[in-house]
Design a protein around this motif. Structure first.
Motif, mmCIF file in Angstrom:
data_model
loop_
_atom_site.group_PDB
_atom_site.id
_atom_site.type_symbol
_atom_site.label_atom_id
_atom_site.label_comp_id
_atom_site.label_asym_id
_atom_site.label_seq_id
_atom_site.Cartn_x
_atom_site.Cartn_y
_atom_site.Cartn_z
ATOM 1 N N SER A 543 1.022 -1.420 -0.009
ATOM 2 C CA SER A 543 0.456 -0.067 0.374
ATOM 3 C C SER A 543 0.781 1.483 -0.159
ATOM 4 O O SER A 543 0.665 2.263 -0.389
ATOM 5 C CB SER A 543 -1.270 -0.005 1.102
ATOM 6 N N GLU A 544 1.842 1.379 1.283
ATOM 7 C CA GLU A 544 2.818 2.438 0.475
ATOM 8 C C GLU A 544 3.331 2.552 -0.159
ATOM 9 O O GLU A 544 3.828 3.673 -0.894
ATOM 10 C CB GLU A 544 3.988 2.295 1.899
ATOM 11 N N MET A 545 3.741 1.414 -0.895
ATOM 12 C CA MET A 545 4.303 1.497 -2.469
ATOM 13 C C MET A 545 3.253 2.311 -3.574
ATOM 14 O O MET A 545 3.642 3.001 -4.169
ATOM 15 C CB MET A 545 5.057 0.064 -2.520
ATOM 16 N N ILE A 546 2.208 1.707 -3.593
ATOM 17 C CA ILE A 546 0.976 2.369 -4.787
ATOM 18 C C ILE A 546 1.426 3.662 -4.191
ATOM 19 O O ILE A 546 0.620 4.626 -4.870
ATOM 20 C CB ILE A 546 -0.028 1.696 -4.741
ATOM 21 N N LYS A 547 1.231 4.146 -2.796
ATOM 22 C CA LYS A 547 0.876 5.407 -2.131
ATOM 23 C C LYS A 547 1.750 6.674 -3.609
ATOM 24 O O LYS A 547 2.047 7.507 -3.166
ATOM 25 C CB LYS A 547 0.777 5.682 -1.006
ATOM 26 N N GLU A 548 3.226 6.117 -3.046
ATOM 27 C CA GLU A 548 4.573 6.351 -3.291
ATOM 28 C C GLU A 548 4.899 6.749 -4.881
ATOM 29 O O GLU A 548 5.035 7.929 -5.825
ATOM 30 C CB GLU A 548 5.704 5.386 -2.858
ATOM 31 N N ASP A 549 4.239 5.593 -4.835
ATOM 32 C CA ASP A 549 4.464 5.529 -6.654
ATOM 33 C C ASP A 549 3.422 6.550 -8.397
ATOM 34 O O ASP A 549 3.534 7.344 -8.582
ATOM 35 C CB ASP A 549 3.854 3.862 -7.964
ATOM 36 N N SER A 550 2.137 6.399 -6.602
ATOM 37 C CA SER A 550 0.793 7.228 -7.391
ATOM 38 C C SER A 550 1.037 8.958 -7.356
ATOM 39 O O SER A 550 0.505 9.556 -7.999
ATOM 40 C CB SER A 550 -0.091 7.194 -6.471
ATOM 41 N N ALA A 551 2.220 9.194 -6.191
ATOM 42 C CA ALA A 551 2.605 10.452 -5.412
ATOM 43 C C ALA A 551 3.779 11.020 -6.731
ATOM 44 O O ALA A 551 3.745 12.809 -7.162
ATOM 45 C CB ALA A 551 3.238 10.377 -3.759
ATOM 46 N N ALA A 552 4.738 9.985 -7.369
ATOM 47 C CA ALA A 552 5.503 10.391 -8.293
ATOM 48 C C ALA A 552 4.940 10.382 -9.674
ATOM 49 O O ALA A 552 6.084 10.639 -10.320
ATOM 50 C CB ALA A 552 6.833 9.061 -7.987
ATOM 51 N N GLY A 553 3.565 10.204 -9.374
ATOM 52 C CA GLY A 553 3.123 9.627 -10.964
ATOM 53 C C GLY A 553 3.305 8.665 -11.711
ATOM 54 O O GLY A 553 3.362 8.451 -13.402
ATOM 55 N N LYS A 554 3.768 7.509 -11.277
ATOM 56 C CA LYS A 554 4.385 6.571 -11.969
ATOM 57 C C LYS A 554 3.482 5.028 -11.382
ATOM 58 O O LYS A 554 2.456 5.134 -10.631
ATOM 59 C CB LYS A 554 5.657 5.313 -10.988
ATOM 60 N N THR A 555 3.031 4.989 -13.219
ATOM 61 C CA THR A 555 1.169 4.061 -12.831
ATOM 62 C C THR A 555 1.807 2.090 -13.155
ATOM 63 O O THR A 555 1.410 1.906 -13.168
ATOM 64 C CB THR A 555 0.266 4.278 -14.233
#
Length: 747
Positions: A543-555
């Motif tokens: 969940s933290e990885m999803i949060k970090e990628d989403s904040a960085a625009g990585k999908t």
């Protein structure tokens, strides 16, 4: 449901009629039932804070009890001991305590169960009996005449000091338990009886005559017991074939009977009433002080009276008939019971002994009259006490016997006869060892042989069978009576403790179940705190990885991360569901019943019908045994093992499962074998832990790791075990061991 120690112990003990107190090994009071709270009188909250030393009249008594309980030679048997407790209101309460160890499933001692039997009523009866006996002893010791009682076997059972004083030379032989003949023979040897002569022949003839007179006593006789000492010997036989003897020292009267004046002077000091009576006229010639004081007449008044004037019961003709044998010479002495009338008109009972004096110009009778008011009262008191004792024995629920040291019965109460179904008269004369079960005969014999003069009384718990063949447990108190070092009689009292033993067994079973539940609860907490955290940590990480990628625009990896979160959530859901199923079965109480193991195997196999059909699995074996267990739990245990065998089958090989059962050493041993992939011996223990899986391929071997853990829990709840036979190849072999008779029960 969560149980506290206090609430569970209260449910266990409150139904017991006797006080029960449970102590920890450090002597802290853990629990007490309502009977114990009532017995000691303290509020329950105060009682549970107290130390055992506060409950005894002697604060050191708990230390002595504890030392004896934990002694090396106690052999794990319950400890029985008499103690005195102190209630809240300061009343000393005698009691008998029974201590037993409270043990965990592993056999470790975790506490002490104390069952208390209130002996207040028993002690009160004993004290009353001792008081009554003391009064009787004082009464007999106050009598100046010698008094002795011989039982139906002619053994001396009672005598006062006056009796020993009269036979002063024979005094060393006058002791309880000695036979009348033995006392006479001792007296002959030390010269107590001058009239017996000095030759063996004359002494044997004298002894034969004395024993015959003692066996069939008649009128009182005068006997010489010293160079210048004479006594009046009077004996009676009771309805119980006991012989009661009275000895009156008449030496002074005998020596001066031909000298009336001197006789009168000497007789003044005699405690009995003594009269000299003219046979022809019936006039009273002389009367001693005892007679004058009791009758309230002066000597001059008595000399004007006829002997018939004193008699309140018999007519002149009746008196003449009584003395006729001594007048005619047919007898030397006659004795009669009558009533004398005093000057004030009152009367009193007396026993009169009359004989003719020798060497007198006119025929003169010498009469001894004894006021027997006190004696009759004592006899009535004895009779009342005897009746009370017999009533007590009849009403006690216990078995009571008396026997010779070789166990030949001389007395049995009605309870024993009713128990065996054998009439009392048929039991007497037989050894009670004949009624003892063969399996405990050696133990009982050793117990009786251990009774010594130093330790004459011991208790033992043993089973016996009643007339219906039912086995009942009895607490036997055996007392061996010794004469010096020689055993002379065995007194046994048996109390039925079957219900008490059953209660103790039920407490043990429930305590074991409590321990299992506590263990399961601890395991449950460990699972929740450890095993369920693993998927939660993974969900948090992804969940933290999803949060970090989403904040960085990585999908690019969001779909993969989300899939991991969903998969771990599902895994956690499966674990929770499995844990719930485990708890439903692991924590339930065992519903005991007897059933055919074949039926449980059949039901378990039917429950897997679809899986059996899909895998072409087959089952075989011989399980024609009856077991004591919980039918539904046994089905679940077998079903889990069958499912495990089918799941871990070899590729392209149909599962072959075999079930066998044998009775071995009081245990039923059930074996379940298969032809599957088997289990590495190093995993033989861990496979029974919750959520433990030894096969990493979850796609091929799905599951939550609950099945074998549940099997162990079910086996332990039945007092049994389950293990893997690590020597078995190929495949796996599970061995279940259960008690052959189910829960322990005293019958």
């Amino acid at each position: 449901m969560k149980y506290t120690t206090d609430s569970l112990l209260e449910a266990l003990y409150e139904t017991l009629p006797d006080p029960v107190v449970v102590l920890s090994l450090d002597r802290t009071i853990l629990a007490a039932n309502a009977a114990a709270i009532s017995f000691f009188g303290y509020p329950e909250q105060d009682f549970l804070k107290m130390r055992p030393s506060q409950l005894y009249t002697d604060p050191e008594e708990p230390n002595r009890v504890r030392k004896e309980f934990f002694s090396d030679n106690r052999n794990e048997r319950p400890l029985h001991r008499r103690v005195t407790f102190l209630s809240k209101d300061g009343v000393a309460k005698p009691a008998e305590i029974t201590l037993n160890s409270l043990r965990s499933n592993s056999g470790e001692a975790v506490g002490i169960v104390t069952v208390i039997r209130d002996l207040s009523d028993v002690v009160a009866v004993e004290q009353e009996k001792l008081f009554a006996e003391g009064l009787l002893n004082e009464a007999f010791e106050s009598i100046s005449e010698g008094f002795a009682v011989f039982d139906d076997a002619d053994r001396l059972v009672f005598f006062n000091e006056a009796y020993r004083s009269i036979y002063n030379v024979s005094a060393p032989a006058i002791k309880k338990g000695e036979s009348y003949e033995a006392i006479l023979r001792f007296g002959l040897a030390v010269g107590q009886y001058p009239s017996a002569g000095t030759t063996q022949a004359s002494q044997e003839a004298w002894l034969k005559n004395a024993l015959a007179t003692h066996e069939r006593p008649g009128d009182p006789i005068i006997e010489k017991v010293g160079p210048d000492r004479w006594i009046q010997v009077e004996e009676r036989v009771t309805k119980n074939n006991y012989r009661v003897g009275m000895r009156t020292d008449v030496s002074a009267l005998r020596r001066i009977k031909s000298e009336a004046e001197r006789l009168g002077h000497i007789l003044e000091g005699v405690s009995q009433e003594v009269y000299l009576i003219c046979l022809n006229s019936g006039k009273i010639i002389n009367a001693n002080r005892a007679a004058r004081d009791n009758l309230q007449y002066s000597l001059s008044e008595l000399r004007e009276m006829n002997a018939r004037d004193l008699n309140a019961e018999h007519s002149g003709i009746e008196i003449a008939n009584v003395i006729a044998p001594i007048v005619s010479g047919e007898a030397k002495v006659v004795t009669a019971d009558t009533w004398h009338r005093r000057k004030d008109g009152t009367t009193y009972p007396c026993r009169v002994r009359v004989e003719m004096l020798d060497d007198t110009t006119d025929p003169v009778m010498l009469a001894f009259a004894e006021d027997i008011s006190e004696r009759l009262e004592i006899e009535r008191a004895l009779e009342r006490k005897q009746q009370q004792f017999e009533t007590l024995v009849r009403n006690l629920p216990d078995i009571i016997t008396r026997s010779s040291p070789d166990t030949t019965l001389t007395y049995v109460n009605a309870n024993y006869a009713d128990f065996t179904g054998i009439p009392v008269e048929k039991m007497l004369g037989r050894k009670f060892l004949e009624y003892t079960p063969a399996e405990i005969l050696d133990e009982l014999t050793a117990h009786l042989e251990s009774l010594t003069p130093e330790n004459p009384m011991r208790t033992i718990e043993q089973p016996i069978y009643n007339k219906d063949g039912e086995r009942r447990w009895y607490l036997w108190s055996n007392l061996m009576v010794f004469d010096g070092t020689k055993p002379v009689e065995l007194v046994s009292v048996g109390r039925d403790i079957t219900e008490s033993r059953e209660a103790q067994e039920r407490i043990a079973i429930q305590s074991r179940e409590l321990a299992l539940r506590n263990e399961a609860l601890e395991q449950f907490g460990s699972i929740v705190s450890h095993d369920l955290k693993a998927p939660l940590r993974q969900i948090r990480v992804f969940s933290e990885m999803i949060k970090e990628d989403s904040a960085a625009g990585k999908t690019n990896n969001l779909a993969s991360y989300s899939a991991h979160v969903v998969e771990r959530a599902r895994a956690m859901e499966r674990m929770i569901s499995s844990l719930f199923s485990y708890s439903q079965l692991a924590y339930r109480s065992v519903a005991w019943s007897r059933f055919s193991l074949r039926d449980a195997v059949s039901e378990a196999w039917k429950n897997l019908a679809m899986t059996v059909e899909e895998t072409a699995a087959d089952i075989s074996g011989d399980v024609d045994l009856t077991v004591s267990a919980d039918f539904n739990l046994m089905i679940q245990l077998l079903q889990n093992l069958f499912a495990n065998s089918i799941k871990y089958r070899r590729k392209e090989v149909a599962p072959q499962i075999r079930v066998s059962a044998v009775l071995r050493n009081e245990q039923i041993e059930i074996a379940v074998t298969d032809n599957g992939i088997g289990i590495d011996p190093k995993h033989a223990d861990v496979v029974f832990d919750v959520f433990e899986r030894v096969h990493a391929d979850e796609h091929r071997y799905d599951g939550a790791g609950i099945g074998l853990a549940l099997c162990r829990r079910i086996a332990k709840s039945h007092g049994g075990s389950i293990a893997i036979d690590t020597s078995f190849r190929p495949g796996a072999r599970f061995v279940i061991r259960l008690p052959a008779r189910g829960p322990a029960k005293t019958v």
